[in-house]
Scaffold this motif. Structure first.
Motif, PDB file in Angstrom:
ATOM      1  N   THR A  12       0.834  -1.195   0.000  1.00  0.00           N
ATOM      2  CA  THR A  12       0.000   0.000   0.000  1.00  0.00           C
ATOM      3  C   THR A  12       0.872   1.250   0.000  1.00  0.00           C
ATOM      4  N   TRP A  13       1.939   1.222   0.767  1.00  0.00           N
ATOM      5  CA  TRP A  13       2.862   2.351   0.842  1.00  0.00           C
ATOM      6  C   TRP A  13       3.563   2.582  -0.494  1.00  0.00           C
ATOM      7  N   CYS A  14       3.946   1.509  -1.181  1.00  0.00           N
ATOM      8  CA  CYS A  14       4.660   1.609  -2.462  1.00  0.00           C
ATOM      9  C   CYS A  14       3.726   1.931  -3.627  1.00  0.00           C
ATOM     10  N   TRP A  15       2.434   1.816  -3.430  1.00  0.00           N
ATOM     11  CA  TRP A  15       1.474   1.922  -4.524  1.00  0.00           C
ATOM     12  C   TRP A  15       1.259   3.354  -4.997  1.00  0.00           C
ATOM     13  N   GLY A  16       1.599   4.343  -4.199  1.00  0.00           N
ATOM     14  CA  GLY A  16       1.360   5.742  -4.543  1.00  0.00           C
ATOM     15  C   GLY A  16       1.833   6.149  -5.930  1.00  0.00           C
ATOM     16  N   PRO A  17       3.091   5.885  -6.295  1.00  0.00           N
ATOM     17  CA  PRO A  17       3.549   6.274  -7.634  1.00  0.00           C
ATOM     18  C   PRO A  17       2.786   5.578  -8.757  1.00  0.00           C
ATOM     19  N   VAL A  18       2.368   4.346  -8.546  1.00  0.00           N
ATOM     20  CA  VAL A  18       1.586   3.629  -9.557  1.00  0.00           C
ATOM     21  C   VAL A  18       0.223   4.306  -9.699  1.00  0.00           C
ATOM     22  N   GLU A  19      -0.411   4.570  -8.564  1.00  0.00           N
ATOM     23  CA  GLU A  19      -1.734   5.178  -8.554  1.00  0.00           C
ATOM     24  C   GLU A  19      -1.721   6.583  -9.162  1.00  0.00           C
ATOM     25  N   ALA A  20      -0.597   7.266  -9.059  1.00  0.00           N
ATOM     26  CA  ALA A  20      -0.483   8.628  -9.586  1.00  0.00           C
ATOM     27  C   ALA A  20      -0.566   8.671 -11.110  1.00  0.00           C
ATOM     28  N   ASP A  21      -0.222   7.584 -11.792  1.00  0.00           N
ATOM     29  CA  ASP A  21      -0.277   7.570 -13.258  1.00  0.00           C
ATOM     30  C   ASP A  21      -0.555   6.152 -13.754  1.00  0.00           C
ATOM     31  N   TYR A  22      -1.805   5.734 -13.602  1.00  0.00           N
ATOM     32  CA  TYR A  22      -2.200   4.386 -14.029  1.00  0.00           C
ATOM     33  C   TYR A  22      -1.966   4.160 -15.516  1.00  0.00           C
ATOM     34  N   ASN A  23      -2.225   5.172 -16.362  1.00  0.00           N
ATOM     35  CA  ASN A  23      -2.035   4.984 -17.804  1.00  0.00           C
ATOM     36  C   ASN A  23      -0.579   4.698 -18.139  1.00  0.00           C
ATOM     37  N   LYS A  24       0.324   5.481 -17.582  1.00  0.00           N
ATOM     38  CA  LYS A  24       1.743   5.269 -17.860  1.00  0.00           C
ATOM     39  C   LYS A  24       2.186   3.880 -17.407  1.00  0.00           C
ATOM     40  N   HIS A  25       1.923   3.571 -16.147  1.00  0.00           N
ATOM     41  CA  HIS A  25       2.380   2.299 -15.603  1.00  0.00           C
ATOM     42  C   HIS A  25       1.641   1.119 -16.226  1.00  0.00           C
ATOM     43  N   GLY A  26       0.345   1.282 -16.469  1.00  0.00           N
ATOM     44  CA  GLY A  26      -0.420   0.213 -17.110  1.00  0.00           C
ATOM     45  C   GLY A  26       0.088  -0.083 -18.504  1.00  0.00           C
ATOM     46  N   GLY A  27       0.405   0.963 -19.268  1.00  0.00           N
ATOM     47  CA  GLY A  27       0.954   0.773 -20.609  1.00  0.00           C
ATOM     48  C   GLY A  27       2.301   0.090 -20.567  1.00  0.00           C
ATOM     49  N   LEU A  28       3.158   0.500 -19.637  1.00  0.00           N
ATOM     50  CA  LEU A  28       4.474  -0.124 -19.497  1.00  0.00           C
ATOM     51  C   LEU A  28       4.355  -1.600 -19.134  1.00  0.00           C
ATOM     52  N   VAL A  29       3.494  -1.881 -18.178  1.00  0.00           N
ATOM     53  CA  VAL A  29       3.348  -3.262 -17.699  1.00  0.00           C
ATOM     54  C   VAL A  29       2.818  -4.174 -18.799  1.00  0.00           C
ATOM     55  N   LEU A  30       1.722  -3.791 -19.441  1.00  0.00           N
ATOM     56  CA  LEU A  30       1.154  -4.675 -20.459  1.00  0.00           C
ATOM     57  C   LEU A  30       2.011  -4.739 -21.711  1.00  0.00           C
ATOM     58  N   SER A  31       2.633  -3.642 -22.117  1.00  0.00           N
ATOM     59  CA  SER A  31       3.514  -3.683 -23.288  1.00  0.00           C
ATOM     60  C   SER A  31       4.664  -4.663 -23.056  1.00  0.00           C
ATOM     61  N   ARG A  32       5.239  -4.603 -21.873  1.00  0.00           N
ATOM     62  CA  ARG A  32       6.336  -5.528 -21.567  1.00  0.00           C
ATOM     63  C   ARG A  32       5.823  -6.960 -21.465  1.00  0.00           C
ATOM     64  N   LEU A  33       4.673  -7.140 -20.858  1.00  0.00           N
ATOM     65  CA  LEU A  33       4.082  -8.479 -20.771  1.00  0.00           C
ATOM     66  C   LEU A  33       3.924  -9.064 -22.166  1.00  0.00           C
ATOM     67  N   PHE A  34       3.355  -8.291 -23.077  1.00  0.00           N
ATOM     68  CA  PHE A  34       3.104  -8.787 -24.422  1.00  0.00           C
ATOM     69  C   PHE A  34       4.406  -9.015 -25.192  1.00  0.00           C
ATOM     70  N   ALA A  35       5.411  -8.177 -24.962  1.00  0.00           N
ATOM     71  CA  ALA A  35       6.690  -8.332 -25.653  1.00  0.00           C
ATOM     72  C   ALA A  35       7.433  -9.576 -25.169  1.00  0.00           C
ATOM     73  N   GLU A  36       7.423  -9.799 -23.867  1.00  0.00           N
ATOM     74  CA  GLU A  36       8.179 -10.928 -23.303  1.00  0.00           C
ATOM     75  C   GLU A  36       7.405 -12.239 -23.315  1.00  0.00           C
ATOM     76  N   HIS A  37       6.103 -12.156 -23.449  1.00  0.00           N
ATOM     77  CA  HIS A  37       5.265 -13.349 -23.439  1.00  0.00           C
ATOM     78  C   HIS A  37       4.271 -13.264 -24.593  1.00  0.00           C
ATOM     79  N   PRO A  38       4.765 -13.396 -25.833  1.00  0.00           N
ATOM     80  CA  PRO A  38       3.887 -13.230 -26.999  1.00  0.00           C
ATOM     81  C   PRO A  38       2.757 -14.255 -27.056  1.00  0.00           C
ATOM     82  N   ASP A  39       2.881 -15.331 -26.286  1.00  0.00           N
ATOM     83  CA  ASP A  39       1.811 -16.318 -26.246  1.00  0.00           C
ATOM     84  C   ASP A  39       0.552 -15.750 -25.584  1.00  0.00           C
TER      85      ASP A  39
END
Length: 137
Positions: A12-39
């Motif tokens: 919960t304490w570490c979540w602040g920066p993620v919560e501050a910009d869900y679009n940025k972090h969400g895009g980074l997370v899913l883009s990397r997921l799809f790149a590293e796990h094309p399946d």
């Protein structure tokens, strides 16, 4: 505090920066997921606005689950149901997202470990619903 309670607090304490910009972090997370796990998905979706928007949705829902501090059945049951019956999402994809998020969203070592512990509980609860629905995710 138990180790698990401490994990919830740490995350919960570490979540602040993620919560501050869900679009940025969400895009980074899913883009990397799809790149590293094309399946997981077909096509090049890196930088795609729809991927960022969906990533934001994923992280917002995760934020809701975190704020519930373990009392997440009402939030998780419908999510698990749609992920089993409509989206057909394998359980391992949730842990992949956890691992990618820990790295891309700037969580420190303690935050990443807390995320793994909390996600382990959430994934186990998703699995209960999957089994009730006969989905071998």
């Amino acid at each position: 505090l138990t180790d698990f309670s401490q994990s919830w607090l740490t995350l919960t304490w570490c979540w602040g920066p993620v919560e501050a910009d869900y679009n940025k972090h969400g895009g980074l997370v899913l883009s990397r997921l799809f790149a590293e796990h094309p399946d997981v998905v077909a096509g090049d979706l890196s930088g795609n606005a729809a991927v960022a928007a969906h990533g934001a949705t994923v992280l917002m829902k995760l934020g809701e689950l975190l704020k519930a501090k373990g009392d997440h059945a009402a939030i998780l049951k419908p999510l698990a149901t749609t992920h089993a019956t409509k989206h057909r999402i394998a359980l391992n994809n949730f842990m992949i997202i956890c691992n990618v998020m820990g790295e891309k969203a700037g969580l420190d070592g303690a935050g990443h470990e807390a995320l793994r512990q909390v996600m382990g509980v959430i994934i186990a609860d998703i699995d209960v619903t999957y089994k009730e629905l006969g989905f071998a995710g």
